[in-house]
Design a protein around this motif. Structure first.
Motif, PDB file in Angstrom:
ATOM      1  N   ARG A  28       1.003  -0.749  -0.634  1.00  0.00           N
ATOM      2  CA  ARG A  28      -0.274  -0.178  -0.499  1.00  0.00           C
ATOM      3  C   ARG A  28       1.075   1.038   0.060  1.00  0.00           C
ATOM      4  N   ARG A  29       1.922   1.729   0.987  1.00  0.00           N
ATOM      5  CA  ARG A  29       2.642   2.080   0.819  1.00  0.00           C
ATOM      6  C   ARG A  29       2.834   2.614  -0.977  1.00  0.00           C
ATOM      7  N   ASP A  30       4.301   1.479  -1.253  1.00  0.00           N
ATOM      8  CA  ASP A  30       4.040   1.817  -2.334  1.00  0.00           C
ATOM      9  C   ASP A  30       3.696   2.457  -3.487  1.00  0.00           C
ATOM     10  N   TYR A  31       2.142   1.896  -3.942  1.00  0.00           N
ATOM     11  CA  TYR A  31       1.136   1.960  -4.341  1.00  0.00           C
ATOM     12  C   TYR A  31       0.676   3.804  -4.346  1.00  0.00           C
ATOM     13  N   VAL A  32       0.541   4.206  -2.886  1.00  0.00           N
ATOM     14  CA  VAL A  32       0.054   5.418  -2.368  1.00  0.00           C
ATOM     15  C   VAL A  32       1.583   6.660  -2.531  1.00  0.00           C
ATOM     16  N   VAL A  33       2.243   6.386  -2.215  1.00  0.00           N
ATOM     17  CA  VAL A  33       4.173   6.495  -2.791  1.00  0.00           C
ATOM     18  C   VAL A  33       3.838   7.160  -4.118  1.00  0.00           C
ATOM     19  N   GLY A  34       3.781   6.259  -5.172  1.00  0.00           N
ATOM     20  CA  GLY A  34       3.720   6.439  -6.793  1.00  0.00           C
ATOM     21  C   GLY A  34       2.906   7.152  -6.515  1.00  0.00           C
ATOM     22  N   ARG A  35       0.946   7.214  -6.557  1.00  0.00           N
ATOM     23  CA  ARG A  35       1.049   7.674  -6.994  1.00  0.00           C
ATOM     24  C   ARG A  35       0.722   9.273  -6.481  1.00  0.00           C
ATOM     25  N   LEU A  36       0.828   9.574  -6.020  1.00  0.00           N
ATOM     26  CA  LEU A  36       1.016  10.638  -5.194  1.00  0.00           C
ATOM     27  C   LEU A  36       2.492  11.963  -6.095  1.00  0.00           C
ATOM     28  N   ARG A  37       3.356  10.982  -6.211  1.00  0.00           N
ATOM     29  CA  ARG A  37       5.059  11.686  -7.007  1.00  0.00           C
ATOM     30  C   ARG A  37       4.429  12.155  -8.189  1.00  0.00           C
ATOM     31  N   ALA A  38       2.935  11.050  -8.430  1.00  0.00           N
ATOM     32  CA  ALA A  38       2.861  11.534 -10.061  1.00  0.00           C
ATOM     33  C   ALA A  38       1.725  12.644  -9.822  1.00  0.00           C
ATOM     34  N   CYS A  39       1.112  13.207  -8.530  1.00  0.00           N
ATOM     35  CA  CYS A  39       0.370  14.644  -8.897  1.00  0.00           C
ATOM     36  C   CYS A  39       0.885  15.868  -9.173  1.00  0.00           C
ATOM     37  N   ALA A  40       0.652  16.801 -10.115  1.00  0.00           N
ATOM     38  CA  ALA A  40       1.178  18.187  -9.965  1.00  0.00           C
ATOM     39  C   ALA A  40       1.081  18.956  -8.508  1.00  0.00           C
ATOM     40  N   GLY A  41       1.776  19.122  -8.374  1.00  0.00           N
ATOM     41  CA  GLY A  41       2.867  20.337  -6.985  1.00  0.00           C
ATOM     42  C   GLY A  41       3.219  19.247  -6.025  1.00  0.00           C
ATOM     43  N   LEU A  42       3.003  17.741  -5.677  1.00  0.00           N
ATOM     44  CA  LEU A  42       2.897  17.245  -4.589  1.00  0.00           C
ATOM     45  C   LEU A  42       4.759  16.780  -4.759  1.00  0.00           C
ATOM     46  N   GLU A  43       5.217  16.888  -3.617  1.00  0.00           N
ATOM     47  CA  GLU A  43       6.874  15.354  -4.186  1.00  0.00           C
ATOM     48  C   GLU A  43       6.317  14.686  -1.901  1.00  0.00           C
ATOM     49  N   CYS A  44       6.764  13.551  -2.612  1.00  0.00           N
ATOM     50  CA  CYS A  44       6.533  12.463  -1.512  1.00  0.00           C
ATOM     51  C   CYS A  44       8.514  12.264  -1.069  1.00  0.00           C
ATOM     52  N   LEU A  45       8.509  11.579  -0.116  1.00  0.00           N
ATOM     53  CA  LEU A  45       9.479  10.487   0.643  1.00  0.00           C
ATOM     54  C   LEU A  45       8.957   9.531   0.425  1.00  0.00           C
ATOM     55  N   LEU A  46       9.714   8.188   0.719  1.00  0.00           N
ATOM     56  CA  LEU A  46       9.348   7.491   1.045  1.00  0.00           C
ATOM     57  C   LEU A  46       9.240   6.856   2.554  1.00  0.00           C
TER      58      LEU A  46
END
Length: 400
Positions: A301-319
């Protein structure tokens, strides 16, 4: 003369509880809302633990117990600390309370005086500074930003310590960031603490079992046994065994502090719930194999959510390295306007716009001491996570 106490006036309501309640009210009103604001496993309590509780009820284990827990549970807690954390403790070194939060509350209320300082790394769990303030002491914030992986550096710790410092609160894996300290990173902090013998350490290990990518969990008293005489190591069964509602937390630490906590708890809740205690005995002593399966689910779930967040405009996300939260930066959205025309001046604006316009409940980063971020819990079903991420992507794409 006002009705409410001055102490209560120093405390802010829990933002996580507030957002979750708002989302619940919106759903009750018929609105389609996906709540990713609470920190609660979506699994059921294991069957053997539930059966142990039923057996305890049938045995009549429904009366008062010792204030700091039944002997059987304190023995199980000591065995857990020896087995999993390499801490050489006995039942007499352990304490049980009505949830991990009460452990923290008891420890700070029993030891703090006005003018004392408690170092709280930023971002922090929302209750840490509020409990410090309620006790009449002052939280001192040491920032552990995205640039440091949301981890406190030895230099930042050294800078935050003063002659008034009584405690350092250290949560790993972290709520809200999911950052988890390695043994080597804890050694760096321990070297600083060894130079300051007046500082006690309260470690919040409640997410211990949820570490990913092969990372081996470590706690500071394990890494540096020289700190054990001034370390309170807190844990519980709420996250490890999906027992949030059972309300059982436990700790080990200096007996002088434990004795003070017994005195305080004896004048507040008295003993933790008796049936919950017997369930926790089984949780700690029984089979633990299911934890690996749960951990795998959360990591996916972590991998899925972080991957999707990183693809969103305006967002950055550490793992995140542990727990079940991601803590992305939304600074790329701030200063702009949502698709519905709402100005996004702060992270709070971003979170409220996302809730009202797209039906996803998150918690703003300012509540955790770090503006420009938000916390998302991935302790939810795959279906809910997919729908939520679709909505977040749409929201971000519409920001102008």
């Amino acid at each position: 003369m006002g009705l409410l106490s001055d102490a209560l006036g120093r405390v802010q309501p829990s933002a996580t509880v507030g957002i979750t309640q708002l989302a619940r009210q919106m759903r009750q009103a018929g609105k389609d809302v996906i709540a990713l604001s609470a920190g609660e496993p979506d699994f059921d309590t294991p069957r053997n633990v539930r059966d142990a509780a039923i057996a305890a009820i049938n045995r009549g284990e429904t009366h008062y117990t010792d204030v700091d827990g039944i002997a059987e549970l304190k023995a199980a807690v000591a065995a857990k600390f020896r087995r999993d954390n390499g801490l050489d403790v006995s039942a007499d070194d352990c304490f049980v309370a009505t949830g991990g939060k009460q452990i923290i509350f008891n420890a700070l209320m029993a030891t703090l005086n006005p003018g004392d300082e408690v170092i709280v790394p930023v971002p922090y769990w929302v209750s840490y500074p509020e409990i410090v303030r309620l006790a009449g002491a002052d939280p001192v914030f040491a920032e552990a930003s995205q640039e440091t992986g949301f981890k406190l550096s030895p230099a930042a710790l050294e800078k935050a310590i003063s002659a008034r410092t009584k405690w350092l609160i250290l949560g790993s894996p972290s709520n809200p960031s999911g950052a988890a300290y390695s043994a080597d990173e804890l050694k760096g902090l321990a070297e600083v603490l060894l130079r300051h013998p007046h500082v006690h350490i309260l470690t919040d290990d409640i997410y211990e079992v949820l570490v990913y990518d092969g990372l081996e969990f470590a706690t500071i008293a394990q890494v540096e046994p020289g700190l054990m005489p001034r370390t309170l190591t807190m844990n519980g069964v709420s996250k490890s065994h999906a027992m949030t509602g059972w309300r059982i937390g436990y700790c080990t630490g200096p007996r002088e502090i434990l004795k003070a906590m017994v005195k305080l708890q004896g004048q507040s809740t008295t003993n933790p719930p008796s049936i919950s205690q017997w369930a926790a005995v089984e949780a700690l002593n029984g089979p633990q194999e299911f934890l690996a399966e749960w951990r795998d689910v959360f990591q996916k779930r972590r991998d899925y959510v972080v991957g999707r967040l990183r693809a969103c405009a305006g967002l950055e996300c550490l793992l995140p390295e542990g727990a079940f939260y991601a803590f992305p930066s939304c600074k790329g959205l701030i200063g702009k306007t949502s698709a519905a025309g709402r100005p996004l001046a702060t992270d709070d604006d971003v979170v409220m716009a996302l809730l009202e316009e797209n039906g996803v409940a998150l918690v703003h980063g300012s509540a955790f001491g770090l503006p420009g971020h938000f916390r998302i819990s991935y302790a939810a079903s795959d279906a809910d996570l997919e729908k939520a991420m679709d909505r977040i992507e749409v929201f971000c794409g519409g920001v102008r």
